[in-house]
Design an enzyme around this catalytic site. Sequence first.
Site, PDB file in Angstrom:
ATOM      1  N   GLU A 122     -11.446  -3.158  -2.717  1.00  0.00           N
ATOM      2  CA  GLU A 122     -10.408  -2.227  -3.152  1.00  0.00           C
ATOM      3  C   GLU A 122     -10.207  -2.424  -4.654  1.00  0.00           C
ATOM      4  OE1 GLU A 122      -6.939  -3.211  -0.577  1.00  0.00           O
ATOM      5  OE2 GLU A 122      -8.466  -4.206   0.605  1.00  0.00           O
ATOM      6  N   HIS A 146      -9.352   2.515   0.531  1.00  0.00           N
ATOM      7  CA  HIS A 146      -9.377   1.346   1.415  1.00  0.00           C
ATOM      8  C   HIS A 146     -10.506   1.438   2.448  1.00  0.00           C
ATOM      9  CE1 HIS A 146      -7.777  -2.161   3.447  1.00  0.00           C
ATOM     10  NE2 HIS A 146      -6.683  -2.172   2.715  1.00  0.00           N
ATOM     11  N   HIS A 148       0.811  -1.223   0.000  1.00  0.00           N
ATOM     12  CA  HIS A 148       0.000   0.000   0.000  1.00  0.00           C
ATOM     13  C   HIS A 148       0.845   1.274   0.000  1.00  0.00           C
ATOM     14  CE1 HIS A 148      -3.478  -2.419   0.165  1.00  0.00           C
ATOM     15  NE2 HIS A 148      -3.607  -2.560   1.467  1.00  0.00           N
TER      16      HIS A 148
HETATM   17  C1  GLA Z   1      -5.224  -5.210   2.123  1.00  0.00           C
HETATM   18  C2  GLA Z   1      -4.300  -6.359   2.155  1.00  0.00           C
HETATM   19  C3  GLA Z   1      -4.479  -7.074   3.436  1.00  0.00           C
HETATM   20  C4  GLA Z   1      -4.249  -6.145   4.585  1.00  0.00           C
HETATM   21  C5  GLA Z   1      -5.179  -5.007   4.508  1.00  0.00           C
HETATM   22  C6  GLA Z   1      -4.924  -4.021   5.613  1.00  0.00           C
HETATM   23  O1  GLA Z   1      -6.521  -5.614   1.975  1.00  0.00           O
HETATM   24  O2  GLA Z   1      -4.455  -7.244   1.081  1.00  0.00           O
HETATM   25  O3  GLA Z   1      -3.620  -8.184   3.476  1.00  0.00           O
HETATM   26  O4  GLA Z   1      -2.958  -5.648   4.531  1.00  0.00           O
HETATM   27  O5  GLA Z   1      -5.039  -4.384   3.260  1.00  0.00           O
HETATM   28  O6  GLA Z   1      -4.876  -4.603   6.846  1.00  0.00           O
END
Ligand code: GLA
Length: 355
Positions: free
Chosen positions: A318, A186, A114
């Site tokens: 997402e 997110h 991210h």
């Molecule tokens: C995304 C990732 C997860 C986790 C979340 C935040 O969805 O794929 O593995 O890192 O973000 O906790």
Amino acid sequence: MASEEQNESTITQAPFGKTPDGREATLYTLTNKNGVTVKITNYGGIVASILAPDKAGNIEDIVLGYDQVYGYIPNDPYFGALIGRFGNRIAKGKFYLDGKEYTLATNNGPNHLHGGPAGFHTVFWDVEELPQQNALKLTYTSQDGEEGYPGTLTTTVVYTLTDDNSLLIAYEATTDKPTPVNLTNHSYFNLSAGKTQDVLSHVATIDADRYTVVDDSFIPTGELRPVADGPMDFTSPKVIGTEIEDVEGNGYDHNYVINDYDGSLKKIASVYEPTSGRVLEVESTLPGVQFYTGNFLNGSLTGKGGQVYIQRAGFCLETQDFPDAPNQPSFPNTILRPGEIYKATTVYSFSTREK
Ligand code: GLA
């Protein structure tokens, strides 16, 4: 408030507290003529609240988050945040581009997740109000080398609240050197507004016959596997909890490959919550969507209104390019080059139905 008369859409601002370095955050509130409200802060471009009616007309908050900016520091779950430069993982924080190796900040075991520890979810965005469109235009310029990425990347994100109860998110970015880009939001939804403490009874549909298989550090192997009829299959509506224990790993945390991707805006997913009657529909121009069921939440975080976020208290859809795409030649291209414009649109629409 007159109930018969339609209200006009409005944008207001209020202080949202200070970050540890003493900067004041601002909370912007967009309201449409139906009373649907979206609150967004300039810190991390975070969607802090979405207030939408249930089938009886009760307007309640359907996203996870905090009452003040300090709740979001650190924002380990990335609640509501804008994610960049690259959503999801890049294996070992390394990639080759035009014959050169780049090393990114790592923050998820050996991997980059991210956008890195100081990704777009941690920065202050400039905000311009666009009252005519009931929209906010957020801008952030990421400097050459930030988190290890090449090139100066200028990103704008326009959040628009429409009068048909949709939150439209339009992403654009330009660069002065080739760089990977994969932007997302997110937000964690709980369509019962927290009345069901987890989202296992929500009913999800995802227009994807395949998903990207991952190894045990969540890096794609390159395989696009059919969802077949198993636990990964959401091609027809399914209660999220029905087969979650049969999913490899810790629950749903997978990139679904959208069927018939062609870059046009189309419906990719919907989720229905039976007690409230709320429906979330998701449209996107992007080829993938990470369906994540809040598996890493564990009751240690207390959010808005004192709500304790237990495991699976919310789900995320997402919209994205595929994880680790800079290292996966078979995946759709994620390299933005000078002179090009990265463009993506995602729409979250809120409605209700009786059954
Ligand atoms: C995304 C990732 C997860 C986790 C979340 C935040 O969805 O794929 O593995 O890192 O973000 O906790």
